[in-house]
Design a protein around this motif. Structure first.
Motif, PDB file in Angstrom:
ATOM      1  N   SER A 190       0.817  -1.222   0.000  1.00 52.43           N
ATOM      2  CA  SER A 190       0.000   0.000   0.000  1.00 52.43           C
ATOM      3  C   SER A 190       0.846   1.265   0.000  1.00 52.43           C
ATOM      4  CB  SER A 190      -0.928   0.003   1.220  1.00 52.43           C
ATOM      5  OG  SER A 190      -1.781  -1.109   1.208  1.00 52.43           O
ATOM      6  N   ASP A 191       1.973   1.223   0.684  1.00 52.05           N
ATOM      7  CA  ASP A 191       2.798   2.433   0.826  1.00 52.05           C
ATOM      8  C   ASP A 191       3.649   2.704  -0.407  1.00 52.05           C
ATOM      9  OD1 ASP A 191       1.726   2.693   3.310  1.00 52.05           O
ATOM     10  OD2 ASP A 191       3.464   1.908   4.397  1.00 52.05           O
ATOM     11  N   ALA A 192       3.813   1.729  -1.286  1.00 54.91           N
ATOM     12  CA  ALA A 192       4.617   1.935  -2.491  1.00 54.91           C
ATOM     13  C   ALA A 192       3.879   2.860  -3.460  1.00 54.91           C
ATOM     14  CB  ALA A 192       4.930   0.605  -3.162  1.00 54.91           C
ATOM     15  N   SER A 193       4.623   3.649  -4.197  1.00 56.34           N
ATOM     16  CA  SER A 193       4.002   4.620  -5.103  1.00 56.34           C
ATOM     17  C   SER A 193       3.136   3.932  -6.155  1.00 56.34           C
ATOM     18  CB  SER A 193       5.085   5.460  -5.788  1.00 56.34           C
ATOM     19  OG  SER A 193       5.998   4.625  -6.493  1.00 56.34           O
ATOM     20  N   ALA A 194       3.579   2.781  -6.632  1.00 58.21           N
ATOM     21  CA  ALA A 194       2.806   2.045  -7.640  1.00 58.21           C
ATOM     22  C   ALA A 194       1.904   0.998  -7.005  1.00 58.21           C
ATOM     23  CB  ALA A 194       3.742   1.371  -8.643  1.00 58.21           C
ATOM     24  N   GLN A 195       1.855   0.989  -5.666  1.00 54.71           N
ATOM     25  CA  GLN A 195       1.072   0.005  -4.914  1.00 54.71           C
ATOM     26  C   GLN A 195       1.417  -1.422  -5.333  1.00 54.71           C
ATOM     27  OE1 GLN A 195      -3.143   1.314  -5.112  1.00 54.71           O
ATOM     28  NE2 GLN A 195      -2.820   2.012  -3.018  1.00 54.71           N
ATOM     29  N   GLU A 196       2.714  -1.686  -5.423  1.00 59.05           N
ATOM     30  CA  GLU A 196       3.184  -3.029  -5.711  1.00 59.05           C
ATOM     31  C   GLU A 196       4.525  -3.240  -5.023  1.00 59.05           C
ATOM     32  OE1 GLU A 196       3.227  -3.009  -9.986  1.00 59.05           O
ATOM     33  OE2 GLU A 196       5.350  -2.448 -10.058  1.00 59.05           O
ATOM     34  N   PHE A 197       4.830  -4.511  -4.744  1.00 61.73           N
ATOM     35  CA  PHE A 197       6.026  -4.858  -3.987  1.00 61.73           C
ATOM     36  C   PHE A 197       6.734  -5.999  -4.704  1.00 61.73           C
ATOM     37  CE2 PHE A 197       8.212  -7.220  -0.571  1.00 61.73           C
ATOM     38  CZ  PHE A 197       8.948  -6.189   0.008  1.00 61.73           C
ATOM     39  N   ASP A 198       8.057  -5.865  -4.872  1.00 65.68           N
ATOM     40  CA  ASP A 198       8.826  -6.885  -5.585  1.00 65.68           C
ATOM     41  C   ASP A 198       8.887  -8.181  -4.780  1.00 65.68           C
ATOM     42  OD1 ASP A 198       9.330  -5.162  -7.632  1.00 65.68           O
ATOM     43  OD2 ASP A 198      11.330  -4.589  -6.945  1.00 65.68           O
ATOM     44  N   LEU A 199       8.547  -9.284  -5.433  1.00 67.96           N
ATOM     45  CA  LEU A 199       8.607 -10.584  -4.766  1.00 67.96           C
ATOM     46  C   LEU A 199      10.032 -10.949  -4.379  1.00 67.96           C
ATOM     47  CD1 LEU A 199       6.109 -12.539  -7.045  1.00 67.96           C
ATOM     48  CD2 LEU A 199       5.686 -11.679  -4.739  1.00 67.96           C
ATOM     49  N   ASP A 200      11.003 -10.447  -5.125  1.00 71.62           N
ATOM     50  CA  ASP A 200      12.414 -10.710  -4.813  1.00 71.62           C
ATOM     51  C   ASP A 200      12.784 -10.244  -3.412  1.00 71.62           C
ATOM     52  OD1 ASP A 200      12.985 -11.916  -7.140  1.00 71.62           O
ATOM     53  OD2 ASP A 200      13.979 -10.223  -8.090  1.00 71.62           O
ATOM     54  N   ARG A 201      12.069  -9.254  -2.915  1.00 73.73           N
ATOM     55  CA  ARG A 201      12.406  -8.671  -1.616  1.00 73.73           C
ATOM     56  C   ARG A 201      11.776  -9.430  -0.454  1.00 73.73           C
ATOM     57  NH1 ARG A 201      10.815  -2.542  -2.106  1.00 73.73           N
ATOM     58  NH2 ARG A 201      11.694  -2.529   0.020  1.00 73.73           N
ATOM     59  N   LEU A 202      10.958 -10.435  -0.754  1.00 73.89           N
ATOM     60  CA  LEU A 202      10.354 -11.232   0.300  1.00 73.89           C
ATOM     61  C   LEU A 202      11.397 -12.136   0.945  1.00 73.89           C
ATOM     62  CD1 LEU A 202       7.023 -12.469  -1.346  1.00 73.89           C
ATOM     63  CD2 LEU A 202       7.229 -10.823   0.514  1.00 73.89           C
ATOM     64  N   PRO A 203      11.381 -12.283   2.250  1.00 77.36           N
ATOM     65  CA  PRO A 203      12.220 -13.316   2.875  1.00 77.36           C
ATOM     66  C   PRO A 203      11.777 -14.687   2.359  1.00 77.36           C
ATOM     67  CG  PRO A 203      11.351 -11.783   4.513  1.00 77.36           C
ATOM     68  CD  PRO A 203      10.631 -11.498   3.232  1.00 77.36           C
ATOM     69  N   PRO A 204      12.671 -15.681   2.358  1.00 79.37           N
ATOM     70  CA  PRO A 204      12.331 -17.007   1.813  1.00 79.37           C
ATOM     71  C   PRO A 204      11.097 -17.633   2.443  1.00 79.37           C
ATOM     72  CG  PRO A 204      14.689 -16.836   2.189  1.00 79.37           C
ATOM     73  CD  PRO A 204      14.079 -15.599   2.782  1.00 79.37           C
ATOM     74  N   ASP A 205      10.842 -17.355   3.738  1.00 74.29           N
ATOM     75  CA  ASP A 205       9.706 -17.980   4.404  1.00 74.29           C
ATOM     76  C   ASP A 205       8.426 -17.151   4.303  1.00 74.29           C
ATOM     77  OD1 ASP A 205      10.504 -15.890   5.979  1.00 74.29           O
ATOM     78  OD2 ASP A 205      10.399 -16.985   7.881  1.00 74.29           O
ATOM     79  N   ALA A 206       8.460 -16.062   3.548  1.00 75.96           N
ATOM     80  CA  ALA A 206       7.300 -15.173   3.464  1.00 75.96           C
ATOM     81  C   ALA A 206       6.468 -15.392   2.205  1.00 75.96           C
ATOM     82  CB  ALA A 206       7.754 -13.715   3.533  1.00 75.96           C
ATOM     83  N   GLU A 207       6.881 -16.287   1.339  1.00 73.19           N
ATOM     84  CA  GLU A 207       6.135 -16.517   0.096  1.00 73.19           C
ATOM     85  C   GLU A 207       4.686 -16.930   0.325  1.00 73.19           C
ATOM     86  OE1 GLU A 207       7.882 -18.333  -3.451  1.00 73.19           O
ATOM     87  OE2 GLU A 207       9.655 -18.703  -2.219  1.00 73.19           O
ATOM     88  N   PRO A 208       4.392 -17.786   1.335  1.00 67.87           N
ATOM     89  CA  PRO A 208       2.982 -18.168   1.530  1.00 67.87           C
ATOM     90  C   PRO A 208       2.064 -16.980   1.800  1.00 67.87           C
ATOM     91  CG  PRO A 208       4.410 -19.696   2.693  1.00 67.87           C
ATOM     92  CD  PRO A 208       5.284 -18.567   2.216  1.00 67.87           C
ATOM     93  N   PHE A 209       2.584 -15.912   2.418  1.00 69.89           N
ATOM     94  CA  PHE A 209       1.754 -14.744   2.682  1.00 69.89           C
ATOM     95  C   PHE A 209       1.288 -14.102   1.372  1.00 69.89           C
ATOM     96  CE2 PHE A 209       4.232 -15.265   6.538  1.00 69.89           C
ATOM     97  CZ  PHE A 209       3.295 -15.058   7.541  1.00 69.89           C
ATOM     98  N   ALA A 210       2.192 -14.023   0.402  1.00 70.38           N
ATOM     99  CA  ALA A 210       1.819 -13.452  -0.898  1.00 70.38           C
ATOM    100  C   ALA A 210       0.797 -14.338  -1.596  1.00 70.38           C
ATOM    101  CB  ALA A 210       3.066 -13.287  -1.768  1.00 70.38           C
ATOM    102  N   ALA A 211       1.007 -15.666  -1.522  1.00 72.94           N
ATOM    103  CA  ALA A 211       0.070 -16.587  -2.171  1.00 72.94           C
ATOM    104  C   ALA A 211      -1.320 -16.483  -1.553  1.00 72.94           C
ATOM    105  CB  ALA A 211       0.601 -18.018  -2.067  1.00 72.94           C
ATOM    106  N   VAL A 212      -1.399 -16.404  -0.230  1.00 72.11           N
ATOM    107  CA  VAL A 212      -2.701 -16.291   0.434  1.00 72.11           C
ATOM    108  C   VAL A 212      -3.337 -14.930   0.119  1.00 72.11           C
ATOM    109  CG1 VAL A 212      -3.903 -16.228   2.648  1.00 72.11           C
ATOM    110  CG2 VAL A 212      -2.088 -17.917   2.259  1.00 72.11           C
ATOM    111  N   TRP A 213      -2.534 -13.857   0.100  1.00 67.22           N
ATOM    112  CA  TRP A 213      -3.085 -12.539  -0.225  1.00 67.22           C
ATOM    113  C   TRP A 213      -3.717 -12.531  -1.622  1.00 67.22           C
ATOM    114  CZ3 TRP A 213      -5.179  -8.943   2.199  1.00 67.22           C
ATOM    115  CH2 TRP A 213      -4.663  -8.392   3.367  1.00 67.22           C
ATOM    116  N   SER A 214      -3.227 -13.389  -2.517  1.00 64.86           N
ATOM    117  CA  SER A 214      -3.781 -13.403  -3.876  1.00 64.86           C
ATOM    118  C   SER A 214      -5.229 -13.873  -3.911  1.00 64.86           C
ATOM    119  CB  SER A 214      -2.925 -14.295  -4.787  1.00 64.86           C
ATOM    120  OG  SER A 214      -3.114 -15.677  -4.502  1.00 64.86           O
TER     121      SER A 214
END
Length: 330
Positions: free
Chosen positions: A68-92
């Motif tokens: 939400s805070d990003a200017s384009a309202q998007e966040f690079d997946l590369d910047r996720l910690p290795p154990d944080a991927e499930p959070f992105a999948a669930v948010w989808s």
């Protein structure tokens, strides 16, 4: 969007999933299921290992804020910690959150979104199989037919003309497989965003970097080395063209100046495309013209179904189109 409203929408979407629904993480493609939803967390269980894991609301909020805070309202997946991927999948699962694997981001959007749900095997079975318009498919079908008509446990017992056909078809499969593999690799390269392996059902791939080097022109190299205190004689080498010129005007034998390695090999000289097409059309006609309950058709259909599982084995050759045996000569 406020996080509180978005969180409860996400819980509602998660609760509506069927019990056997599988999500996949966007980078490592790790499958998991949602086993329970609670006010302050979502419980997941991994499909390929006996492990459950609670995903806390606070961590969902952290990812939500970064998007939400990003200017384009998007966040690079590369910047996720290795154990944080499930959070992105669930948010989808949220109707206003999307994971875009092509460019490697999770974003907020007002457009219709897709989720990280995996395709089930049942859906695959319900999809009507169609013959792909690929040279590889035709080549592999011919090769499969030939392999099933010969006992490959002892190639020495196979007649020469049959071996020639097998070698030709193997070469054709290798070439068409290499072409298709290159196309697929180009697409995959645009989707792999870091060195973490991405897994499929049969294997995994990883983006790697390979460096190549070539010397600059001789004057630049020699001058730089001389300036660094290296004598010119230490880095200059024999010019092969000049050696060949000298060899031609002396009585020296080639073996006096070169280490010789003689290689014998089989090379595909010609392909009878008409015969291949006739045989291939015969296989296709047998499938199209016979009754679906006929034993022969069922057998052929089973063979074609198994064809995908055999492709990797049939094409596991080096990139060369020849089989070499080497002997050293002096």
């Amino acid at each position: 969007m406020s996080f509180s409203v978005s969180w409860h929408t996400l819980l509602d979407e998660a609760e509506e999933l069927s019990a056997d629904a599988v999500l996949v993480t966007p980078l490592s493609q790790t499958p998991f299921r949602i086993s329970d939803t609670q006010e302050h967390r979502i419980i997941i269980e991994y499909v390929e290992k006996d492990e459950t894991r609670p995903l806390q609301r606070e961590q969902f909020e952290t990812l939500f804020r970064r998007v939400s805070d990003a200017s384009a309202q998007e966040f690079d997946l590369d910047r996720l910690p290795p154990d944080a991927e499930p959070f992105a999948a669930v948010w989808s699962l949220h109707p206003r959150m999307e994971v875009d694997e092509d460019i490697g981001v999770i974003r907020q959007t007002d457009l219709e979104t897709t989720t990280q749900l995996a395709t089930s095997g049942q859906e695959d079975e319900q999809t009507e199989r169609e013959e792909p318009d690929l040279q590889l498919y035709s080549d592999a079908l011919l090769l499969t037919d030939a392999l099933e008509r010969h006992d490959m446990t002892d190639p020495t017992a196979i007649e020469t003309n049959a071996l020639v056909d097998l070698y030709t078809m193997l070469s054709d499969v290798q070439r068409s497989a290499d072409d298709l593999r290159k196309e697929i690799a180009d697409v995959l390269l645009s989707r792999l965003h870091h060195d973490q392996p991405v897994s499929g059902q049969f294997g995994s791939v990883q983006r790697t970097t390979r460096s190549q080097r070539a010397l600059k022109d001789e004057e630049t190299v020699v001058n730089a080395l001389e300036a660094a205190g290296i004598d010119r004689e230490r880095v200059t080498s024999l010019d092969r063209n000049k050696v060949d010129d000298a060899l031609a005007v002396t009585e020296l034998a080639e073996s006096d100046l070169y280490e010789l390695d003689t290689t014998e090999y089989v090379r595909k000289a010609d392909v009878d495309e008409e015969s291949k097409e006739t045989r291939l059309q015969g296989l296709k006609d047998r499938l199209a013209a016979s009754d679906a309950a006929d034993d022969e058709v069922e057998q052929l259909q089973a063979e074609i179904t198994e064809l995908e599982d055999r492709i990797e084995e049939l094409t596991s050759f080096t990139s060369a189109t020849s089989y070499h045996t080497s002997s050293t000569g002096g």
